[in-house]
Enzyme design. Structure first.
Site, short mmCIF file in Angstrom:
data_model
loop_
_atom_site.label_atom_id
_atom_site.label_comp_id
_atom_site.label_asym_id
_atom_site.label_seq_id
_atom_site.Cartn_x
_atom_site.Cartn_y
_atom_site.Cartn_z
N LEU A 236 1.91 -2.91 7.82
CA LEU A 236 3.11 -3.05 7.00
C LEU A 236 2.83 -2.46 5.63
O LEU A 236 1.78 -2.74 5.03
CB LEU A 236 3.48 -4.52 6.83
CG LEU A 236 4.38 -5.16 7.88
CD1 LEU A 236 3.72 -5.18 9.24
CD2 LEU A 236 4.78 -6.54 7.46
N CYS A 237 3.76 -1.68 5.12
CA CYS A 237 3.65 -1.10 3.78
C CYS A 237 3.58 -2.24 2.76
O CYS A 237 4.45 -3.12 2.73
CB CYS A 237 4.85 -0.21 3.51
SG CYS A 237 4.94 0.39 1.82
N VAL A 238 2.58 -2.21 1.91
CA VAL A 238 2.37 -3.29 0.95
C VAL A 238 3.54 -3.41 -0.03
O VAL A 238 4.01 -4.51 -0.31
CB VAL A 238 1.01 -3.15 0.21
CG1 VAL A 238 0.94 -1.88 -0.62
CG2 VAL A 238 0.74 -4.38 -0.65
#
Length: 126
Positions: free
Chosen positions: A77-79
């Site tokens: 997941l993109c931070v």
């Protein structure tokens, strides 16, 4: 061929995330390799442990988790997108007692996505 799949669609409400899952399954059945699945924008909702589908709906999160375990494909997941949408792990939340990252998902930066993309033959976004 080596693929990276980028998912920007939310877990429910649109078809993109489910289509990405079906596409990933098809790639594996055709003996292709998937180096990672990267969730960004609204796609990070796929990794929210507090999402509960109705009994008559597909539990897409459970499908992603089983896919990752079965085929050893990381779910990233993109931070930045995760933090904006309230999906946090025990490292990115200010209060370590409260986090909602689903099991099997990892919060990662764009650098990991770019590195995987550079080594892939195809990057597919759904």
């Amino acid at each position: 061929m080596r693929y990276v799949i980028a998912v920007k669609s939310p877990i429910y409400g649109k078809q993109g995330a489910f289509l990405a899952y079906q596409f990933a399954e098809s790639l594996i059945k055709k003996e292709h390799e998937i180096s990672q699945i990267f969730f960004f924008q609204d796609g990070v909702s796929n990794g929210n442990a507090l999402v509960y589908p109705a009994n008559d709906e597909v539990n897409l999160q459970k499908h992603w988790q089983m896919f990752s375990i079965t085929y050893n494909v990381p779910l990233h997941l993109c931070v930045a997108a995760s933090q904006r949408r309230g999906v946090v792990d025990n490292l990115t939340t200010p209060t370590t007692a409260h986090y909602n990252l689903a099991e099997g998902f990892t919060i990662a930066g764009l650098g990991e996505f770019i590195a995987a993309s550079l080594n892939a033959d195809r990057v597919i976004t759904l």
